[in-house]
Structure formats: C-alpha cells, structure tokens
Design a protein around this motif. Sequence first.
Motif, mmCIF file in Angstrom:
data_model
loop_
_atom_site.group_PDB
_atom_site.id
_atom_site.type_symbol
_atom_site.label_atom_id
_atom_site.label_comp_id
_atom_site.label_asym_id
_atom_site.label_seq_id
_atom_site.Cartn_x
_atom_site.Cartn_y
_atom_site.Cartn_z
ATOM 1 N N ALA A 91 -20.341 -21.582 27.626
ATOM 2 C CA ALA A 91 -20.055 -22.945 27.978
ATOM 3 C C ALA A 91 -18.525 -23.317 27.690
ATOM 4 C CB ALA A 91 -21.048 -23.946 27.410
ATOM 5 N N ILE A 92 -18.188 -22.862 26.509
ATOM 6 C CA ILE A 92 -16.838 -23.169 26.123
ATOM 7 C C ILE A 92 -15.817 -22.344 26.988
ATOM 8 C CG2 ILE A 92 -15.170 -22.774 24.107
ATOM 9 C CD1 ILE A 92 -17.872 -23.290 22.273
ATOM 10 N N MET A 93 -15.943 -21.332 27.310
ATOM 11 C CA MET A 93 -15.112 -20.309 27.709
ATOM 12 C C MET A 93 -14.930 -20.654 29.077
ATOM 13 S SD MET A 93 -14.136 -18.563 25.170
ATOM 14 C CE MET A 93 -12.888 -17.805 26.181
ATOM 15 N N SER A 94 -16.090 -21.230 29.878
ATOM 16 C CA SER A 94 -16.146 -21.824 31.420
ATOM 17 C C SER A 94 -15.030 -22.810 31.401
ATOM 18 C CB SER A 94 -17.405 -22.017 31.800
ATOM 19 O OG SER A 94 -17.845 -23.361 31.085
ATOM 20 N N LYS A 95 -14.735 -23.458 30.508
ATOM 21 C CA LYS A 95 -13.680 -24.777 30.242
ATOM 22 C C LYS A 95 -12.179 -24.411 30.006
ATOM 23 C CE LYS A 95 -17.764 -27.490 29.441
ATOM 24 N NZ LYS A 95 -17.981 -28.832 28.533
ATOM 25 N N THR A 96 -12.331 -23.138 29.279
ATOM 26 C CA THR A 96 -11.176 -22.793 28.792
ATOM 27 C C THR A 96 -10.260 -21.629 29.230
ATOM 28 O OG1 THR A 96 -11.881 -23.700 26.599
ATOM 29 C CG2 THR A 96 -10.025 -22.496 26.216
ATOM 30 N N SER B 229 -10.171 -13.198 33.519
ATOM 31 C CA SER B 229 -11.185 -13.719 34.142
ATOM 32 C C SER B 229 -12.205 -14.459 33.029
ATOM 33 C CB SER B 229 -12.012 -12.727 34.826
ATOM 34 O OG SER B 229 -12.684 -11.732 34.231
ATOM 35 N N GLN B 230 -13.155 -15.279 33.366
ATOM 36 C CA GLN B 230 -14.243 -15.717 32.560
ATOM 37 C C GLN B 230 -14.959 -14.726 31.932
ATOM 38 O OE1 GLN B 230 -16.425 -19.305 33.992
ATOM 39 N NE2 GLN B 230 -17.964 -19.010 32.409
ATOM 40 N N ALA B 231 -15.332 -13.769 32.627
ATOM 41 C CA ALA B 231 -16.144 -12.729 32.209
ATOM 42 C C ALA B 231 -15.549 -11.908 31.132
ATOM 43 C CB ALA B 231 -16.695 -11.739 33.341
ATOM 44 N N GLU B 232 -14.123 -11.494 31.287
ATOM 45 C CA GLU B 232 -13.560 -10.757 30.514
ATOM 46 C C GLU B 232 -13.265 -11.737 29.208
ATOM 47 O OE1 GLU B 232 -10.222 -8.015 32.871
ATOM 48 O OE2 GLU B 232 -9.849 -10.249 32.895
ATOM 49 N N ALA B 233 -12.970 -12.709 29.319
ATOM 50 C CA ALA B 233 -12.904 -13.662 28.073
ATOM 51 C C ALA B 233 -14.010 -13.659 27.267
ATOM 52 C CB ALA B 233 -12.441 -14.971 28.550
ATOM 53 N N LEU B 234 -15.147 -14.031 28.269
ATOM 54 C CA LEU B 234 -16.401 -14.123 27.424
ATOM 55 C C LEU B 234 -16.658 -13.045 26.470
ATOM 56 C CD1 LEU B 234 -19.073 -15.517 26.746
ATOM 57 C CD2 LEU B 234 -19.895 -14.858 28.857
ATOM 58 N N SER C 16 -7.012 -25.497 24.399
ATOM 59 C CA SER C 16 -6.505 -25.480 25.394
ATOM 60 C C SER C 16 -6.252 -24.212 25.922
ATOM 61 C CB SER C 16 -4.886 -26.027 25.254
ATOM 62 O OG SER C 16 -4.886 -27.520 24.820
ATOM 63 N N ALA C 17 -6.188 -23.131 25.260
ATOM 64 C CA ALA C 17 -6.390 -21.663 25.531
ATOM 65 C C ALA C 17 -6.702 -20.779 24.337
ATOM 66 C CB ALA C 17 -4.733 -21.269 25.824
ATOM 67 N N CYS C 18 -7.336 -19.901 24.877
ATOM 68 C CA CYS C 18 -7.978 -18.505 24.117
ATOM 69 C C CYS C 18 -6.836 -17.482 24.431
ATOM 70 C CB CYS C 18 -9.090 -18.206 24.619
ATOM 71 S SG CYS C 18 -9.659 -16.856 23.457
ATOM 72 N N ILE C 19 -6.304 -16.845 23.273
ATOM 73 C CA ILE C 19 -5.240 -15.731 23.428
ATOM 74 C C ILE C 19 -5.914 -14.457 22.605
ATOM 75 C CG2 ILE C 19 -2.772 -15.050 23.221
ATOM 76 C CD1 ILE C 19 -3.163 -17.546 24.697
#
Length: 291
Positions: A258-263, A225-230, A205-208
């Motif tokens: 693909a995972i981080m694009s959905k989370t 953002s997705q880029a920062e998370a990736l 549900s979430a990445c912290i």
Amino acid sequence: MRGLDAAHAADARTDVRLEIHERPPPFPEQIVYEWGGRYALRLGRIGQDWSFGSRFDGTILVAPDGRSISLVSATNPLGPGMADIVSRRVLPRVATLFGGTALHGASLSKGDAGLLLLGSSGAGKSTTTAALAAAGWHILSDDISIVRNDGAPQLEPCTTGVCVWPDSLAALGLDLWACTSMAGYDGKMRYDPELAHRISPARFSACILLQRSPNATAIRVERLSQAEALISAIRQLVVFNPAGPHEDRALQVSRLNAIMSKTPAFRLVYPAGYAVLPAIADQLSEVLHQG
C-alpha cells in the motif's frame, strides 16, 4: 505472538512506558530467533514478555502488547551498547506492533519532504546519508527506518545520526564535535549534527535504490515500476518476530504494498568514490523536488 491485532496495529500514535531495573537478568529465557551478527542480537520469551538479548550487559523485556519496555541491567545509567540496542534495534521493531512498517534503510528529510535509501550491504547508504547530512539534510534514521501510512505515507524520526568509518569521516570533512564513538566497533563513529534539535516526520516523497557500480562512469537514475520497487523493499522488510506466524509477515507485506503504490521509486546507479557524492546530493534534491 498469535498474529497482529488489527485494531491495535491501526493506532496512529502510542505511548510506550520505558523503565530501568537494576537486578540480575531474568531467567530462564526461551530463545525464539537469533539474528547473530556483531551484536549477537536474539529474541526470546520470558514468561509472557518478549525478551531481547545481545552481547552487551542487560536484557530488554517487551510486554505482549508492546506498551511497556523494561530494561534489566546491572549498569545504570545504561552502557552505550545497551542504549544503542534499545534505540536502533528494539524500538523500531516495537513500532511495527502499532502500524509502522520497518525497513533496513536510511531516511532523510529536506523541508517537509523525505526519501528512503535502500540497497544491499556496501551500496553506500551510510556514506550517502552522511554526505547529505553535511549538506543540510535532516537524518531520520540510518539503519531501520519507519514508515506510516495513515492516509499518506510518512517517514518517522527514529535514531538520528549516521554511523561512519574513519575514512568516510575524513573524506567528507565531518565536524568532530558532532561525532561519538560507536559501541562494539573499533574506530566507527556516529555523526549526529543535530543532537539538540527535534526532527519532525516527513512526507515520504521517494524511495531510492542505491547501486554503486565499478562499471558506472556517471550517475544514472531509472524509474522503477511498482512491482520492482515492492520486490526491492520486501528484501529490506523488518518484522518483529521473524519466526512468527506467516500471517504476521503477510500483513507487513500488505502494508508495504500500500505504501509503495503511493510512492515513486528510483534506482540510482553511481560510480565508486567520494568525489561523486556532491552530484548525488544534487540529483537526490531534484528527485525529492519532483516527488
């Protein structure tokens, strides 16, 4: 390993045979990669098999397809150090051969929802994990977490429990009956309040991204953002063979993207000190509910 077999990697669930053999360690071993560290973990090849060695007695042989693991040790039952290496270092890496994405980080669940805690060394992942467990969360892993993306990202149970030092143990008031000594550490304990329970997978549900800051005066949560998370997640990516072909790592990064694009992902900045942990638990519960 000449790249990952795409059909093989797509398996949703795979049975792996685990055997223990009492005989001298097989030699010669061709060293492929050495992680070093406290456990002196290394990856090698013995014949067609992959081999994992460490400072502890025994050698772990993994078949080329990952479906068979042989523990070669003069000690039976296995010593706690060898068992720890198998469960917390080798099996999560084997999971990447079957479509799993492995990340250095802690994962927990509450209900059917789960979150992944990432952060640099000293960010407080283990202490936060222990505090959440004491508050009723379920620990999926405290070291290498496994994510599957079979339609929707899912956090898989790995080695339950969390490793804590005596000061955290005392400050959090953790139950001593749920603690066991960690092999290879002087005083460090594994806190596992659910030894008799089977933990189920959880929706990712979430990445912290945890960030403990001496300058912070209050908890602050920022959406990434997705880029920062990736980028943050790539730094914690675990691959089976770090010395392997670039194609292997590229495939793992593609899976992770693909995972981080959905989370949804967040940075949680917080001040040092145990007193802030209850507020962090409340904040993470809110984030989990939003996810």
